[in-house]
Design a protein around this motif. Structure first.
Motif, short mmCIF file in Angstrom:
data_model
loop_
_atom_site.label_atom_id
_atom_site.label_comp_id
_atom_site.label_asym_id
_atom_site.label_seq_id
_atom_site.Cartn_x
_atom_site.Cartn_y
_atom_site.Cartn_z
N LYS A 2 39.97 43.03 37.60
CA LYS A 2 40.57 42.06 38.55
C LYS A 2 42.09 42.21 38.57
O LYS A 2 42.71 42.23 39.65
CB LYS A 2 40.20 40.64 38.13
CG LYS A 2 40.88 39.54 38.95
CD LYS A 2 40.49 38.18 38.45
CE LYS A 2 41.18 37.07 39.23
NZ LYS A 2 42.63 37.02 38.99
N GLU B 218 44.46 43.23 41.79
CA GLU B 218 45.56 42.37 42.24
C GLU B 218 46.87 43.16 42.26
O GLU B 218 47.71 42.95 43.14
CB GLU B 218 45.68 41.17 41.32
CG GLU B 218 44.53 40.17 41.49
CD GLU B 218 44.65 38.99 40.55
OE1 GLU B 218 44.05 37.94 40.83
OE2 GLU B 218 45.35 39.13 39.51
N LYS C 134 47.73 40.83 46.03
CA LYS C 134 47.18 39.52 46.37
C LYS C 134 46.30 39.03 45.23
O LYS C 134 45.72 39.82 44.49
CB LYS C 134 46.35 39.62 47.66
CG LYS C 134 47.17 39.98 48.88
CD LYS C 134 46.31 39.92 50.15
CE LYS C 134 45.19 40.93 50.11
NZ LYS C 134 44.39 40.92 51.35
N SER C 135 46.19 37.70 45.12
CA SER C 135 45.31 37.09 44.12
C SER C 135 43.85 37.22 44.57
O SER C 135 43.55 37.06 45.75
CB SER C 135 45.69 35.62 43.91
OG SER C 135 44.82 35.03 42.97
#
Length: 712
Positions: free
Chosen positions: A65, A69, A74-75
Motif C-alpha cells: 500500500k 501511494e 494519492k492515499s
C-alpha cells in the motif's frame, strides 16, 4: 575467662569456615553469570525467527500500500486493495477492517523497529525502503557481496507475480511456511470467513532483513533475540554447578564428625527432626531448577531495575542488590547440600535405629504411643471389672485397642520395611563413600604431581562423581603443556629470527654498503664500476627476495592469504615449473627422472600458490642435491587423492629431523654458506596446508623425500 572465650570461639569456628568457603563459592558462581550467559548465547547462535513470520506476512500488505501511494501520490484504502467486492458490500465492517490494517502498520513501524525492508515494483522498478543497506543484493540466490551477508543475521526475499502468486525467492536457513494455507493468516486476523478471499499484492518483490547488531532495544525483535530458553542456560550452568557442589561435598566429607558435633550451629541443625530438616533441604535443593531463570532475570530483568528507580535507587545500586540476593541464593543451596551430607554422617555415626527414635517425628511419636500404651496397661491391671462403669470403659478400650493394634500392625510393618531399607541403604552408602574417598585420593595425588611440574600425569580410572573434575584437570594439563610448548617455540623462533634472519639481512646489506663506498671513489675504472654495480644489483635482489620471503611466510602462517581455487591440471603445472626452471636444472649436473600420468589430473588448487610450492621444492633440490646424482619427480593419480613425490640425495650429511627442516629459517646447510632464507619449505608447507593438502618430509640416510598430498 580467656579459656571460656576461647572455648566459645571454638564452638563456632567450623561453621564459620564452612559459611566463609560457601560464601566464596557463591560469589564465584555469581561472578560467572556473564560467562554462563556468553556460553548460552554461543550455543544458541542462529536463533530461528519463526515467531516473526506472521508479522512479515502481514507487513507485505502494508508495504505494498505504501509503495502504491508513493507511485500515485494519492492515499489508498486498504480495503480497496485487498478486499473482494463480496466483502466490501458489507459497508458496516469496512471501517473495522481499515482499523485492523492500520494496526498492522503500527506494528511494523513501532514494534518491529529493528526490521529492515525493501519493496520493489517489478514493472517500473519503483522502490521503498527504510534502510541505507542495499537489500536488493539479497534478491538473487548467488550472493557475492559478503558485507551484506555478514550484516544480516536473517533475511528473506518474497516475490509476488502478476497473478498475486507468491514465491520465496531467497532466504538463509530459516523456514517460511505461512503461505501453505493461502491467506489463512490474514483472514483469521481480519475475521473473514473461510470462503472469502484476500487479494494478494502483484508484481512486487519484498526483502526483509534483521541485522546481527540491533539498533533498538525496545522492540519485539530485540526481546526475542535475548529470550533464550532456560534449558540453554541450564546446560551452560551445569559444569560450574557440578564443580562447586563437588567442592561442598568434599568439604563435608573431610570435616570429621566429632568436629561437626562440637560446632553449636551444625549440631543444632542436625538435631532438627528429620522430616522438617529433609523438607527444608529438599525445598531448597528444588530451587536449583530455578537457577537458569534466575541467571537470566539477574542479567536482563529491566522491569525490576526500572521499578527500583522509582524509589530513588540507581541502576548500579539495583544491580548490586540483585547480585547480593543471588549470592544469598547460592549460599542457601550450597549450605543445604553441606547439611545433607553431614546429616548422613550423623545418622550412620549415631545409628539408624537410635536416630529414628530420637531425631524423627515418626520415631518420637512411636515412642510416645509405646509409653502411653504401657501406662494404659498398668492402669488396666488396677481396674475392678465387677463395676459396670469399668466394664463399659473396658469395652471402649478393647475396641480402641483393636483399632490401634490394626493400625500398629500396618504401621510397624511400614517401620520394619523402613528399617530393612535403611540397613540396605547404610551398606550401599558406606560403599559409595569409600569409593568417593578412593577416587578423591586418586584425584588429589594427580593434582599434587601436576603441581610438582609433571604435566604427563594420566588418570585412567573412572572417577565417578569427580569425573567432571578429571576432565577439567586434563584440560588444565593440556593447556599448561600447550602454553609451555608455545613459549618454548616462541623463544626459539625469536632466537632464530635474531641469529638467522639478522645474519641473512646483514650479509647483503654489508656488501651493499661496502660497494657503495667503493663507488664513491672517483678514480675507479669503468670496468670496476660495472663490476661493483652488478654486485650491488645481485645483493639488493637477494635482500629483496629475503624480505619478500619473510612477508610471505608471515602471511601464510597467519592464514592471511587470499586463495583463488580453480580446477588445475597438476601435471601441466609441474611441467610449467620444469620449463620455468629449465636453465637452473640444465646448469646443474643432476639427472632428473620425471614420471607423470599421460592423462590430465584435475585438482581444485590455487595455481599460483601451488606453482610457488613446486618452484621452492625444485630450487632446493638443485641447491642441496649431490652433484651427478639422480632426482625422481613422480605424480601418482589415486582414486580420491593425488600424490606428488620428490626424491633426491643430499650433498651434505643430513643432521636434522624431518620436523626441523620444515620450520622457519631452517636450511639444508647449517653453516648458511648458500644463499637463501631458510623459508622455502616453511612457505611450501603453509601453502599446501592452506589448500587442504599435506606436505610430509621423510629422511632415510642421505635420501631426502618430500610427498605432497592433495584431495581431488
Amino acid at each position: 575467662m580467656d579459656t571460656k572465650l576461647k572455648n566459645s570461639k571454638e564452638k563456632y569456628y567450623i561453621s564459620g569456615i564452612v559459611i566463609l568457603i560457601i560464601m566464596m563459592l557463591s560469589i564465584i558462581m555469581v561472578s560467572l553469570y556473564e560467562r554462563i550467559d556468553s556460553i548460552a548465547k554461543d550455543s544458541n547462535q542462529g536463533t530461528r525467527y519463526e515467531y516473526i513470520q506472521h508479522d512479515l506476512y502481514k507487513s507485505n500488505f502494508v508495504l505494498n500500500k505504501l509503495l502504491i501511494e508513493k507511485e500515485t501520490g494519492k492515499s489508498v484504502n486498504y480495503s480497496d486493495l485487498y478486499l473482494s467486492e463480496k466483502v466490501k458490500k458489507n459497508t458496516d465492517t469496512l471501517l473495522v477492517y481499515e482499523e485492523q490494517f492500520k494496526n498492522l502498520k503500527t506494528r511494523l513501524t513501532n514494534e518491529l523497529k529493528n526490521l529492515d525492508y525493501l519493496i520493489i515494483d517489478n514493472l517500473n522498478n519503483e522502490k521503498l525502503t527504510n534502510t541505507k543497506q542495499d537489500l536488493s543484493l539479497l534478491i538473487n540466490s548467488n550472493i557475492k557481496n559478503q558485507d551484506i551477508l555478514n550484516y544480516y543475521n536473517y533475511y528473506i526475499v518474497i516475490e509476488f507475480d502478476s497473478e498475486g502468486n507468491v514465491n520465496i525467492k531467497n532466504t538463509n536457513q530459516y523456514g517460511y511456511n505461512y503461505y501453505s494455507n493461502k491467506n489463512g493468516n490474514l483472514k483469521g486476523y481480519l475475521g473473514l470467513d473461510y470462503e472469502e478471499e484476500i487479494i494478494n499484492p502483484k508484481n512486487v518483490t519484498i526483502v526483509y532483513g534483521i541485522p546481527k547488531n540491533l539498533s533498538y532495544s525496545d522492540d519485539d525483535i530485540y526481546y526475542n533475540s535475548l529470550n533464550i530458553g532456560n534449558w540453554v542456560y541450564g546446560d551452560a550452568l551445569a559444569p560450574y554447578a557440578i564443580i562447586i557442589y563437588a567442592v561442598v561435598i568434599l568439604m563435608s566429607l573431610i570435616i570429621s564428625y566429632k568436629k561437626s558435633k562440637e560446632d553449636k550451629i551444625i549440631s543444632k541443625l542436625l538435631n532438627i527432626p528429620l522430616e522438617i530438616l529433609a523438607t527444608l533441604i529438599i525445598s531448597i535443593t528444588a530451587c536449583v531448577s530455578l537457577s537458569p531463570e534466575i541467571i537470566y532475570g539477574t542479567l536482563y530483568n529491566t522491569e525490576v531495575i526500572n521499578g527500583l528507580k522509582i524509589y530513588g535507587l540507581s541502576e548500579s545500586v539495583s544491580r548490586y542488590g540483585l547480585y547480593i540476593i543471588n549470592v544469598i541464593y547460592w549460599i542457601a543451596l550450597l549450605f543445604s547440600a553441606f547439611i545433607a551430607i553431614s546429616l548422613l554422617k550423623h545418622i550412620f555415626k549415631k545409628g539408624i535405629i537410635k536416630y529414628i527414635k530420637e531425631n524423627t517425628l515418626v520415631g518420637r511419636f512411636t515412642l510416645f504411643i509405646i509409653r502411653k500404651s504401657r501406662s494404659v496397661m498398668n492402669n488396666l491391671s488396677k481396674i475392678d471389672f465387677n463395676e459396670n462403669s469399668n466394664k463399659y470403659l473396658l469395652k471402649l478400650v478393647a475396641i480402641n485397642f483393636v483399632i490401634v493394634m490394626f493400625c500398629s500392625l500396618l504401621w510397624f510393618g511400614g517401620i520394619f520395611g523402613a528399617i530393612v531399607y535403611s540397613i540396605v541403604l547404610f551398606f550401599i552408602l558406606r560403599k559409595y563413600m569409600s569409593e568417593i574417598k578412593e577416587k578423591y585420593n586418586i584425584l588429589l595425588e594427580a593434582t599434587n604431581k601436576i603441581a610438582g611440574g609433571n604435566l604427563d600425569v594420566e588418570i585412567k580410572e573412572d572417577l565417578k562423581v569427580f569425573e567432571p573434575l578429571k576432565d577439567e584437570l586434563q584440560k588444565i594439563q593440556k593447556g599448561f603443556k600447550n602454553a609451555v610448548d608455545e613459549e618454548v617455540k616462541s623463544q626459539r623462533m625469536k632466537t632464530d629470527l635474531i641469529s638467522n634472519v639478522s645474519h641473512d639481512l646483514k650479509t647483503p646489506l654489508t656488501s651493499i654498503i661496502t660497494y657503495i663506498d667503493l663507488l664513491k671513489d672517483e678514480n675507479i675504472s669503468e670496468e670496476n664500476r660495472k663490476l661493483y654495480l652488478d654486485t650491488l644489483d645481485r645483493k639488493s635482489q637477494r635482500l629483496k627476495n629475503l624480505i619478500e620471503d619473510l612477508f610471505e611466510v608471515s602471511k601464510a602462517t597467519s592464514k592471511n592469504v587470499q586463495l583463488n581455487i580453480l580446477n588445475v591440471d597438476i601435471v601441466s603445472l609441474m611441467k610449467q615449473t620444469q620449463f620455468e626452471l629449465s636453465d637452473k636444472i640444465e646448469e646443474s649436473s643432476l639427472k632428473f627422472k620425471w614420471n607423470f600420468p599421460e592423462n590430465k589430473v584435475i585438482v581444485p588448487l590455487d595455481s599460483q600458490k601451488t606453482f610457488r610450492v613446486f618452484e621452492n621444492l625444485l630450487i632446493n633440490i638443485v641447491k642441496y642435491s649431490m652433484p651427478n646424482s639422480r632426482v625422481f619427480i613422480d605424480i601418482v593419480d589415486g582414486n580420491e587423492e593425488v600424490y606428488v613425490t620428490l626424491k633426491n640425495m643430499s650433498a651434505n650429511e643430513i643432521d636434522f629431523t624431518s620436523e626441523e627442516i620444515v620450520e622457519r629459517f631452517a636450511r639444508g646447510d647449517k653453516s648458511r654458506n648458500t644463499e637463501g632464507s631458510g623459508l622455502g619449505l616453511a612457505i611450501a608447507k603453509s601453502f599446501v596446508e592452506l589448500q587442504g593438502g599435506n606436505l610430509n618430509v621423510e629422511i632415510d640416510g642421505d635420501l631426502f623425500k618430500v610427498t605432497l598430498k592433495f584431495k581431488k
